[in-house]
Scaffold this active site. Structure first.
Site, PDB file in Angstrom:
ATOM      1  CB  ILE A  13      -3.221   1.239  40.420  1.00 28.72           C
ATOM      2  CG1 ILE A  13      -3.447   2.608  40.793  1.00 28.72           C
ATOM      3  CG2 ILE A  13      -2.017   0.775  41.403  1.00 28.72           C
ATOM      4  CD1 ILE A  13      -4.096   3.113  42.197  1.00 28.72           C
ATOM      5  CG  ASP A  32     -10.858  -4.836  34.675  1.00 28.40           C
ATOM      6  OD1 ASP A  32     -11.982  -4.195  34.571  1.00 28.40           O
ATOM      7  OD2 ASP A  32     -10.038  -4.238  35.305  1.00 28.40           O
ATOM      8  CG  ASN A  36     -13.323   3.765  35.343  1.00 28.73           C
ATOM      9  OD1 ASN A  36     -13.749   4.345  34.730  1.00 28.73           O
ATOM     10  ND2 ASN A  36     -12.424   4.138  36.387  1.00 28.73           N
ATOM     11  CG  ASP A  59     -19.242  -7.727  38.356  1.00 33.10           C
ATOM     12  OD1 ASP A  59     -19.008  -7.750  39.480  1.00 33.10           O
ATOM     13  OD2 ASP A  59     -19.641  -6.809  37.752  1.00 33.10           O
ATOM     14  CE  LYS A  85      -9.958   5.899  39.262  1.00 35.35           C
ATOM     15  NZ  LYS A  85      -8.370   5.963  38.904  1.00 35.35           N
ATOM     16  CB  SER A 125      -7.543   5.125  49.840  1.00 35.91           C
ATOM     17  OG  SER A 125      -7.446   6.549  49.831  1.00 35.91           O
ATOM     18  CB  ALA A 126      -4.051   8.574  52.410  1.00 39.28           C
ATOM     19  CE1 TYR A 150     -12.555   4.661  46.298  1.00 40.81           C
ATOM     20  CE2 TYR A 150     -11.888   6.486  47.357  1.00 40.81           C
ATOM     21  CZ  TYR A 150     -11.499   5.295  46.753  1.00 40.81           C
ATOM     22  OH  TYR A 150     -10.348   4.904  46.753  1.00 40.81           O
ATOM     23  CE  LYS A 154     -10.714   1.942  47.941  1.00 43.04           C
ATOM     24  NZ  LYS A 154     -10.762   0.526  47.123  1.00 43.04           N
ATOM     25  CG  PHE A 179      -0.362   8.783  51.001  1.00 36.69           C
ATOM     26  CD1 PHE A 179      -0.210   7.183  51.468  1.00 36.69           C
ATOM     27  CD2 PHE A 179      -0.717   9.666  51.931  1.00 36.69           C
ATOM     28  CE1 PHE A 179      -0.243   7.287  52.976  1.00 36.69           C
ATOM     29  CE2 PHE A 179      -0.977   9.587  53.323  1.00 36.69           C
ATOM     30  CZ  PHE A 179      -0.711   8.368  53.830  1.00 36.69           C
ATOM     31  CG  ASN A 199     -13.801  13.367  39.440  1.00 32.30           C
ATOM     32  OD1 ASN A 199     -14.764  14.320  39.058  1.00 32.30           O
ATOM     33  ND2 ASN A 199     -14.197  12.157  39.195  1.00 32.30           N
TER      34      ASN A 199
HETATM   35  P1  NAD Z   1      -9.257   2.022  37.850  1.00 32.36           P
HETATM   36  O1  NAD Z   1     -10.810   2.410  37.742  1.00 32.36           O
HETATM   37  O2  NAD Z   1      -8.454   2.535  36.753  1.00 32.36           O
HETATM   38  O3  NAD Z   1      -9.164   0.433  38.112  1.00 32.36           O
HETATM   39  C1  NAD Z   1     -10.311  -0.235  38.739  1.00 32.36           C
HETATM   40  C2  NAD Z   1     -10.445  -1.473  37.667  1.00 32.36           C
HETATM   41  O4  NAD Z   1     -11.461  -2.154  38.330  1.00 32.36           O
HETATM   42  C3  NAD Z   1     -11.105  -1.022  36.520  1.00 32.36           C
HETATM   43  O5  NAD Z   1     -10.340  -1.620  35.274  1.00 32.36           O
HETATM   44  C4  NAD Z   1     -12.570  -1.425  36.692  1.00 32.36           C
HETATM   45  O6  NAD Z   1     -12.957  -2.004  35.253  1.00 32.36           O
HETATM   46  C5  NAD Z   1     -12.311  -2.844  37.341  1.00 32.36           C
HETATM   47  N1  NAD Z   1     -13.462  -3.007  37.800  1.00 32.36           N
HETATM   48  C6  NAD Z   1     -14.523  -2.213  38.983  1.00 32.36           C
HETATM   49  N2  NAD Z   1     -15.368  -2.793  39.290  1.00 32.36           N
HETATM   50  C7  NAD Z   1     -15.080  -4.194  38.963  1.00 32.36           C
HETATM   51  C8  NAD Z   1     -16.069  -5.396  39.100  1.00 32.36           C
HETATM   52  N3  NAD Z   1     -17.036  -5.363  40.215  1.00 32.36           N
HETATM   53  N4  NAD Z   1     -15.433  -6.480  38.626  1.00 32.36           N
HETATM   54  C9  NAD Z   1     -14.525  -6.441  37.960  1.00 32.36           C
HETATM   55  N5  NAD Z   1     -13.743  -5.517  37.706  1.00 32.36           N
HETATM   56  C10 NAD Z   1     -14.111  -4.068  38.262  1.00 32.36           C
HETATM   57  O7  NAD Z   1      -8.723   2.461  39.214  1.00 32.36           O
HETATM   58  P2  NAD Z   1      -7.310   2.862  40.048  1.00 32.36           P
HETATM   59  O8  NAD Z   1      -6.939   4.048  40.077  1.00 32.36           O
HETATM   60  O9  NAD Z   1      -6.517   1.994  39.080  1.00 32.36           O
HETATM   61  O10 NAD Z   1      -7.478   2.124  41.370  1.00 32.36           O
HETATM   62  C11 NAD Z   1      -7.470   0.931  41.779  1.00 32.36           C
HETATM   63  C12 NAD Z   1      -7.803   0.536  42.989  1.00 32.36           C
HETATM   64  O11 NAD Z   1      -7.029   1.474  43.971  1.00 32.36           O
HETATM   65  C13 NAD Z   1      -9.274   0.981  43.388  1.00 32.36           C
HETATM   66  O12 NAD Z   1      -9.512   0.183  44.413  1.00 32.36           O
HETATM   67  C14 NAD Z   1      -9.131   2.154  44.273  1.00 32.36           C
HETATM   68  O13 NAD Z   1     -10.400   2.859  44.945  1.00 32.36           O
HETATM   69  C15 NAD Z   1      -8.025   2.279  44.896  1.00 32.36           C
HETATM   70  N6  NAD Z   1      -7.197   3.671  45.020  1.00 32.36           N
HETATM   71  C16 NAD Z   1      -6.984   4.047  43.910  1.00 32.36           C
HETATM   72  C17 NAD Z   1      -6.568   5.679  44.117  1.00 32.36           C
HETATM   73  C18 NAD Z   1      -6.246   6.600  43.028  1.00 32.36           C
HETATM   74  O14 NAD Z   1      -5.906   7.816  43.303  1.00 32.36           O
HETATM   75  N7  NAD Z   1      -6.141   6.014  41.854  1.00 32.36           N
HETATM   76  C19 NAD Z   1      -6.165   6.059  45.432  1.00 32.36           C
HETATM   77  C20 NAD Z   1      -6.163   5.086  46.671  1.00 32.36           C
HETATM   78  C21 NAD Z   1      -6.757   4.008  46.462  1.00 32.36           C
HETATM   79  N1  UDP Z   2      -7.683  19.718  42.939  1.00 34.19           N
HETATM   80  C1  UDP Z   2      -7.774  21.231  42.270  1.00 34.19           C
HETATM   81  N2  UDP Z   2      -8.273  21.327  40.879  1.00 34.19           N
HETATM   82  C2  UDP Z   2      -8.924  20.161  40.286  1.00 34.19           C
HETATM   83  C3  UDP Z   2      -8.529  18.860  41.033  1.00 34.19           C
HETATM   84  C4  UDP Z   2      -7.950  18.839  42.311  1.00 34.19           C
HETATM   85  O1  UDP Z   2      -7.617  22.264  42.808  1.00 34.19           O
HETATM   86  O2  UDP Z   2      -9.342  20.386  39.214  1.00 34.19           O
HETATM   87  C5  UDP Z   2      -7.011  19.804  44.130  1.00 34.19           C
HETATM   88  C6  UDP Z   2      -7.790  19.142  45.177  1.00 34.19           C
HETATM   89  O3  UDP Z   2      -8.690  20.319  45.714  1.00 34.19           O
HETATM   90  C7  UDP Z   2      -6.681  18.699  46.120  1.00 34.19           C
HETATM   91  C8  UDP Z   2      -5.695  18.361  45.393  1.00 34.19           C
HETATM   92  O4  UDP Z   2      -6.102  19.120  44.052  1.00 34.19           O
HETATM   93  O5  UDP Z   2      -6.487  19.772  47.205  1.00 34.19           O
HETATM   94  C9  UDP Z   2      -5.570  16.605  45.171  1.00 34.19           C
HETATM   95  O6  UDP Z   2      -6.904  16.263  44.676  1.00 34.19           O
HETATM   96  P1  UDP Z   2      -6.976  14.920  44.099  1.00 34.19           P
HETATM   97  O7  UDP Z   2      -8.797  14.771  43.602  1.00 34.19           O
HETATM   98  O8  UDP Z   2      -6.206  14.624  42.904  1.00 34.19           O
HETATM   99  O9  UDP Z   2      -6.657  13.951  45.249  1.00 34.19           O
HETATM  100  P2  UDP Z   2      -7.435  13.927  46.581  1.00 34.19           P
HETATM  101  O10 UDP Z   2      -8.131  15.166  47.003  1.00 34.19           O
HETATM  102  O11 UDP Z   2      -8.523  12.814  46.405  1.00 34.19           O
HETATM  103  O12 UDP Z   2      -6.212  13.379  47.535  1.00 34.19           O
END
Ligand code: NAD
Ligand code: UDP
Length: 339
Positions: A13, A32, A36, A59, A85, A125-126, A150, A154, A179, A199
């Site tokens: 993101i 960063d 990850n 970090d 995450k 996050s939601a 996790y 949040k 979301f 995942n």
């Molecule tokens: P991502 O893992 O792709 O990005 C996170 C970045 O943070 C990575 O580049 C990682 O190297 C860096 N990082 C982690 N720990 C660190 C540290 N201690 N110091 C410096 N850098 C560090 O994840 P993303 O999907 O881009 O998510 C970004 C944020 O949004 C996260 O906080 C995640 O929890 C939150 N979020 C993500 C989702 C989703 O589904 N992707 C949903 C809701 C909230």
């Molecule tokens: N899901 C699934 N198979 C997979 C991964 C996810 O059926 O291999 C389903 C999961 O059970 C959920 C939806 O897809 O109902 C979204 O899952 P995801 O992990 O992407 O998001 P979150 O559940 O964290 O909102």
């Protein structure tokens, strides 16, 4: 224009947000530790932006590394993506999650206060709503104790931000509750690059589509929904990135706690997603039904009205954009970023 520190800016993101920040005239700095993500993303971001974005390897848990950035740049605000995450991994390694996500955020806020930088936007996050009592979910819906470390990190960081704002009312604390982010930049140069077997649903779908995985297992088809599979609010990552820009425009130097749902307001089932993806690739994506995944909420989708009214933001991209762009990224980069 304002200089914005983007922790986790090399991640999924964060990388998309850096691009939208540049387009909107902000000056982002990426911070960063690549735990990850991969350094290869930086050249892609620079290519899309047409200029070199400053980046710092560091970090958030290490005070001196943060201080070095604040000493070198006059930072107006921070967008805080850095964190771990993976829900399942957090159950196995709770202490690592509390350390990185909670302790890391505490350190970041402490250094921000030290340097009188009081604009903080947090990736929440939601998941903080748990199993919602009512959908669509408004920002007034109760925040619940999470069912995994996790999710609890949040909840805890949201609470820490709110408490800090009470103690130091000059802070602008923005809690953005995402979301389900999916999709990728139209260029196909950047996208989601999970380590190992994904995942999450969308990267799993894309990896089946390019032949890296055999078939999708749909976790549960006996939920009380229209087709028995769970419902989520999938949002294109570029819309999500634009939500951060709008949040900055609106909340920079506006003291207070500002909470917004960033979702589309539309819920799709897992089967809807499989069907949309099959349409995008032109054949039925291999899938089977499997047992429920422990901890899954049945349905979760946003009421995004508050963000529209106050930030002037709403998601514009639809499910076809999400599937097409996710697939385009995976096709162009079957093994993700390669150094
Ligand atoms: P991502 O893992 O792709 O990005 C996170 C970045 O943070 C990575 O580049 C990682 O190297 C860096 N990082 C982690 N720990 C660190 C540290 N201690 N110091 C410096 N850098 C560090 O994840 P993303 O999907 O881009 O998510 C970004 C944020 O949004 C996260 O906080 C995640 O929890 C939150 N979020 C993500 C989702 C989703 O589904 N992707 C949903 C809701 C909230
Ligand atoms: N899901 C699934 N198979 C997979 C991964 C996810 O059926 O291999 C389903 C999961 O059970 C959920 C939806 O897809 O109902 C979204 O899952 P995801 O992990 O992407 O998001 P979150 O559940 O964290 O909102």
């Amino acid at each position: 224009m304002s200089t914005i520190l983007v922790t986790g800016g090399a991640g999924y993101i964060g990388s998309h947000t850096v691009i939208e920040l540049v387009k909107a005239g902000y000056d982002p700095i990426i911070f960063d530790n690549f735990c990850n993500s991969k350094p290869a993303v930086l050249a892609r971001i620079n290519k899309i932006c047409g200029k070199n974005i400053p980046f710092v390897v560091g970090d958030i848990r290490i005070r001196e590394q943060l201080e070095a950035v604040f000493n070198n740049f006059k930072i107006d605000g921070v967008i805080h993506f850095a964190g771990l995450k993976a829900v399942g991994e957090s159950v196995q390694k709770p202490l690592e999650y509390y350390d990185n996500n909670v302790n890391g955020s505490r350190m970041l806020l402490s250094v921000m206060k030290q340097y009188n930088c009081k604009n903080f936007i947090f990736s929440s996050s939601a998941t903080v709503y748990g199993e919602p009592d009512v959908v669509p979910i408004t920002e007034q819906s109760p925040v619940k104790r999470a069912n995994c470390p996790y999710g609890q990190t949040k909840v805890d960081v949201e609470y820490m931000g709110e408490e800090l704002q009470k103690a130091d009312p000059e802070f602008s604390i923005v809690l953005l509750r995402y979301f389900n982010p999916v999709g990728a930049h139209k260029s196909g140069l950047i996208g989601e690059d999970p380590k190992g077997i994904p995942n999450n649903l969308m990267p799993y779908l894309t990896q089946v589509a390019v032949g890296k995985l055999k078939e999708l297992s749909i976790f549960g088809n006996d939920y009380p929904t229209k087709d028995g599979t769970c419902i989520r609010d999938y949002i294109h990552v570029v819309d999500l990135a634009l939500g951060h820009v709008k949040a900055l425009d609106h909340c920079l130097n506006k003291a207070g706690v500002h909470i917004y749902n960033l979702g589309t307001g539309v819920g799709y089932s897992v089967l809807d997603m499989v069907n949309a993806f099959s349409k995008a690739i032109g054949y039925e994506l291999p899938h089977k039904f499997a047992a429920r995944r422990p901890g899954d909420v049945v349905q979760c989708y946003a009421d995004p009205k508050k963000a529209k009214e106050e930030l002037g933001w709403e998601a514009k991209l639809n499910l076809d954009d999400m599937t097409a762009d996710s697939y385009n990224w995976q096709k162009n980069n079957p093994n993700g970023y390669e150094d």
